[in-house]
Design a protein around this motif. Structure first.
Motif, PDB file in Angstrom:
ATOM      1  N   ILE A  56       0.947  -1.251  -0.015  1.00 15.45           N
ATOM      2  CA  ILE A  56       0.118   0.006  -0.154  1.00 15.45           C
ATOM      3  C   ILE A  56       1.025   1.498   0.149  1.00 15.45           C
ATOM      4  O   ILE A  56       0.243   2.363  -0.304  1.00 15.45           O
ATOM      5  N   LEU A  66      -6.201   7.088   2.490  1.00 17.21           N
ATOM      6  CA  LEU A  66      -5.952   6.964   3.963  1.00 17.21           C
ATOM      7  C   LEU A  66      -5.686   8.005   4.622  1.00 17.21           C
ATOM      8  O   LEU A  66      -6.359   8.309   5.831  1.00 17.21           O
ATOM      9  N   THR A  86      -5.296  -4.968  -1.272  1.00 14.90           N
ATOM     10  CA  THR A  86      -4.197  -5.381  -1.061  1.00 14.90           C
ATOM     11  C   THR A  86      -3.826  -6.798  -1.341  1.00 14.90           C
ATOM     12  O   THR A  86      -4.806  -7.536  -1.010  1.00 14.90           O
ATOM     13  N   ASP A  91      -0.247  -5.773   5.228  1.00 16.53           N
ATOM     14  CA  ASP A  91      -0.759  -4.691   4.981  1.00 16.53           C
ATOM     15  C   ASP A  91      -2.365  -4.483   5.260  1.00 16.53           C
ATOM     16  O   ASP A  91      -2.912  -3.596   5.720  1.00 16.53           O
ATOM     17  N   GLU A  94      -3.019  -4.272   8.870  1.00 15.88           N
ATOM     18  CA  GLU A  94      -2.537  -2.814   9.423  1.00 15.88           C
ATOM     19  C   GLU A  94      -3.804  -1.947   8.910  1.00 15.88           C
ATOM     20  O   GLU A  94      -4.042  -0.984   9.667  1.00 15.88           O
ATOM     21  N   LEU A  95      -4.401  -2.260   7.564  1.00 12.99           N
ATOM     22  CA  LEU A  95      -5.484  -1.341   7.116  1.00 12.99           C
ATOM     23  C   LEU A  95      -6.659  -1.713   8.269  1.00 12.99           C
ATOM     24  O   LEU A  95      -7.528  -0.624   8.378  1.00 12.99           O
ATOM     25  N   GLN A  98      -6.313   0.248  11.165  1.00  9.46           N
ATOM     26  CA  GLN A  98      -6.704   1.706  10.756  1.00  9.46           C
ATOM     27  C   GLN A  98      -7.894   2.239  10.667  1.00  9.46           C
ATOM     28  O   GLN A  98      -8.579   3.031  11.097  1.00  9.46           O
TER      29      GLN A  98
END
Length: 120
Positions: A56, A66, A86, A91, A94-95, A98
């Protein structure tokens, strides 16, 4: 009556043709139709056409998306397929973290992914 989101975005990436033969234009149209059906307001379309979803960080439009998410401009991300978001498990993890932090949901049309219904 369906609940209408405050703002909405679409996220499209990858090659000009998908494995099913749908061009980015066709994918975009399908996602716009989905948004209309679900009564989502489209904030912006972010496209990283021709850039691999292997990570990403090397995708300018994804990074802009983002940033807009972190500033509260969007509350849904809609993609044609999860592999357009992704291809990296790290990733994706992590996304998702978030997304949870910023009260944002991921909806993938073809993979039946919808994080807004995960806890219902």
């Amino acid at each position: 009556m369906k609940e209408k989101s405050q703002e909405f975005i679409l996220e499209l990436v990858q090659k000009i043709k998908s494995e099913n033969g749908f061009s980015l234009v066709e994918q975009k149209e399908k996602l716009l139709q989905l948004c209309k059906f679900k009564e989502y307001e489209v904030f912006k379309v972010y496209e990283d056409a021709g850039i691999s979803a292997k990570n990403i960080k090397d995708r300018p439009a994804f990074q802009e998306m983002l940033s807009d998410m972190k500033s509260g401009k969007i509350n849904y991300i809609v993609a044609y397929k999860l592999d357009r978001v992704t291809r990296s498990v790290r990733d994706l993890e992590e996304l998702i973290a978030q997304l949870e932090t910023h009260n944002t949901y991921l909806v993938c049309d073809k993979d039946d992914v919808n994080t807004s219904t995960a806890n219902r």
